[in-house]
Write an enzyme that holds these catalytic residues in place. Structure first.
Site, PDB file in Angstrom:
ATOM      1  N   ARG A 167      30.196  43.492  41.391  1.00 36.28           N
ATOM      2  CA  ARG A 167      31.482  43.308  40.720  1.00 36.28           C
ATOM      3  C   ARG A 167      31.860  41.828  40.824  1.00 36.28           C
ATOM      4  O   ARG A 167      31.176  41.050  41.474  1.00 36.28           O
ATOM      5  CB  ARG A 167      32.565  44.173  41.365  1.00 36.28           C
ATOM      6  CG  ARG A 167      32.537  44.115  42.882  1.00 36.28           C
ATOM      7  CD  ARG A 167      33.872  44.156  43.554  1.00 36.28           C
ATOM      8  NE  ARG A 167      34.716  43.039  43.201  1.00 36.28           N
ATOM      9  CZ  ARG A 167      34.632  41.824  43.742  1.00 36.28           C
ATOM     10  NH1 ARG A 167      33.704  41.544  44.640  1.00 36.28           N
ATOM     11  NH2 ARG A 167      35.472  40.872  43.386  1.00 36.28           N
ATOM     12  N   GLY A 168      32.965  41.483  40.180  1.00 34.71           N
ATOM     13  CA  GLY A 168      33.376  40.091  40.106  1.00 34.71           C
ATOM     14  C   GLY A 168      32.868  39.507  38.805  1.00 34.71           C
ATOM     15  O   GLY A 168      31.695  39.698  38.434  1.00 34.71           O
ATOM     16  N   ALA A 169      33.726  38.801  38.089  1.00 36.04           N
ATOM     17  CA  ALA A 169      33.382  38.342  36.743  1.00 36.04           C
ATOM     18  C   ALA A 169      32.080  37.543  36.685  1.00 36.04           C
ATOM     19  O   ALA A 169      31.196  37.856  35.877  1.00 36.04           O
ATOM     20  CB  ALA A 169      34.549  37.555  36.153  1.00 36.04           C
ATOM     21  N   ARG A 173      31.846  47.889  31.824  1.00 39.92           N
ATOM     22  CA  ARG A 173      33.211  47.625  32.285  1.00 39.92           C
ATOM     23  C   ARG A 173      33.868  46.767  31.209  1.00 39.92           C
ATOM     24  O   ARG A 173      33.398  45.659  30.936  1.00 39.92           O
ATOM     25  CB  ARG A 173      33.242  46.921  33.643  1.00 39.92           C
ATOM     26  CG  ARG A 173      32.669  47.768  34.774  1.00 39.92           C
ATOM     27  CD  ARG A 173      33.035  47.215  36.136  1.00 39.92           C
ATOM     28  NE  ARG A 173      34.463  47.382  36.391  1.00 39.92           N
ATOM     29  CZ  ARG A 173      35.119  46.718  37.340  1.00 39.92           C
ATOM     30  NH1 ARG A 173      34.495  45.819  38.089  1.00 39.92           N
ATOM     31  NH2 ARG A 173      36.405  46.936  37.531  1.00 39.92           N
ATOM     32  N   ASP A 219      39.217  37.794  35.225  1.00 40.49           N
ATOM     33  CA  ASP A 219      38.174  38.594  34.583  1.00 40.49           C
ATOM     34  C   ASP A 219      38.099  38.338  33.085  1.00 40.49           C
ATOM     35  O   ASP A 219      37.051  38.547  32.481  1.00 40.49           O
ATOM     36  CB  ASP A 219      38.426  40.080  34.859  1.00 40.49           C
ATOM     37  CG  ASP A 219      38.101  40.435  36.294  1.00 40.49           C
ATOM     38  OD1 ASP A 219      36.953  40.819  36.554  1.00 40.49           O
ATOM     39  OD2 ASP A 219      38.977  40.293  37.165  1.00 40.49           O
ATOM     40  N   LYS A 277      42.607  41.306  38.703  1.00 42.59           N
ATOM     41  CA  LYS A 277      42.763  42.567  39.426  1.00 42.59           C
ATOM     42  C   LYS A 277      44.234  42.980  39.504  1.00 42.59           C
ATOM     43  O   LYS A 277      45.120  42.139  39.679  1.00 42.59           O
ATOM     44  CB  LYS A 277      42.176  42.436  40.845  1.00 42.59           C
ATOM     45  CG  LYS A 277      42.106  43.756  41.602  1.00 42.59           C
ATOM     46  CD  LYS A 277      41.151  44.733  40.913  1.00 42.59           C
ATOM     47  CE  LYS A 277      41.161  46.088  41.597  1.00 42.59           C
ATOM     48  NZ  LYS A 277      40.462  46.030  42.897  1.00 42.59           N
TER      49      LYS A 277
END
Length: 331
Positions: free
Chosen positions: A48-50, A86, A231, A242
């Protein structure tokens, strides 16, 4: 930190990731050999994480190309499934499309492009976070700095180094960090599980706090600057990040505390005029109603569980990329 240098990498015939669902209890590596395995890892937030999602998208296309050979349409179908795994993070589709553009050169060309993107990610994020660190030193007179951050934006959210936590690494190396206040970050506690783990590994003084305590910390004068990642960034500078970021920005504005967003330019989506068109992912109700598999809400409780919110540009002191402060189209 841990057993490998990169959070996500390629090894012989597989994508290797740090399983972020296992932290902080266990530092575990996963070998992903199929696109379906990668999509599952993305959706359950094992990766995860852009910036890391951009790398995952590119490596996923490389994996598909090596598996499917000359079946171009099948590779493109895999790429679309990856890109939509996502919906909020701009970098995921960006990584997929950039790797896919190399497909006419064959599987080796796709893999080479994806691997080049891994190296580029660390370089770009180091530059962006350096720009932001310099800006913070201009904006904040007090030394050493007391920083507030939200979610996880360190090397676990990228290939390496990180974005907003990359700012902390620069400032800490210069002796300019008194402490970091890290929001626990609902609903999956990435601040508590991941940011706190990274800060402890790096030897940075920190305190963990509930998301709902951030405004109180700002009101009590415990924060010199809030610094977060992103993001997706709309053309005008509105930022999706977030869930809880918007509330943090409101509180920072109320108390006159600079609010800085740090992200690679690949997070900017110039096709969106403003943040109103950003698709916000909603997560499963059980992420709120259960903790570690134990119910903490009445059975059948209705849940509103957006993974992200949008912070309007008016509340943001600066959006910083590797190119410097992003002016955006505010007209």
């Amino acid at each position: 930190m841990g057993g490998v240098t990169r959070t996500i990498d390629w090894d012989t015939d597989a994508i290797v990731i740090v399983d972020q669902c296992a932290l902080p209890a266990e530092y575990r590596l996963l070998r992903l050999r199929t696109v379906d395995e990668l999509i599952g890892a993305i959706q359950r937030l094992a990766v995860r994480g852009a910036p890391a999602l951009g790398a995952a998208g590119a490596l996923g296309v490389a994996l598909s190309a090596r598996t499917r050979g000359t079946a171009t349409e099948a590779i493109r179908a895999d790429a679309e499934r990856l890109a939509t795994a996502r919906p909020t993070a701009a970098n995921l589709r960006w990584g997929v499309e950039r790797a896919l553009a190399a497909l006419p050169g064959g599987a080796d060309a796709v893999l080479a492009e994806a691997q080049a993107m891994l190296t580029e990610d660390e370089r770009v994020n180091r530059i962006a976070s350096r720009h932001a660190a310099d800006l913070l030193l201009e904006l904040c007179a007090r030394r050493p700095l007391r920083l507030l951050t939200h979610c996880n934006t360190g090397r676990l959210a990228a290939v390496d180094w990180g974005t907003a936590l990359g700012v902390v690494w620069h400032l800490h190396a210069a002796g300019q960090v008194e402490y970091v206040l890290a929001d626990e970050t609902r609903p999956l506690l990435q601040g508590a599980r991941l940011t706190a783990w990274e800060l402890a590994e790096a030897g940075v003084p920190y305190r963990l706090l509930p998301d709902s305590a951030a405004a109180a910390a700002l009101a009590r004068g415990l924060v010199d600057c809030a610094v977060v990642g992103a993001d997706r960034i709309a053309a005008n500078g509105d930022v999706a990040n977030k869930i809880g970021t918007y509330g943090l920005a409101l509180a920072a504005a109320r108390h006159g505390v600079p609010f800085i967003v740090v992200a690679p330019s690949s997070t900017v989506d110039t096709t969106l005029a403003d943040g109103s068109a950003i698709v916000i992912e909603e997560r499963a109700a059980t992420e709120i109603t259960h903790v570690a598999g134990t119910a903490v809400a009445p059975e059948g409780a209705a849940v509103f569980n957006p993974a992200f919110d949008v912070t309007p540009v008016e509340l943001i002191t600066a959006v910083v990329t590797e190119h410097g402060v992003f002016a955006g189209n505010r007209g």
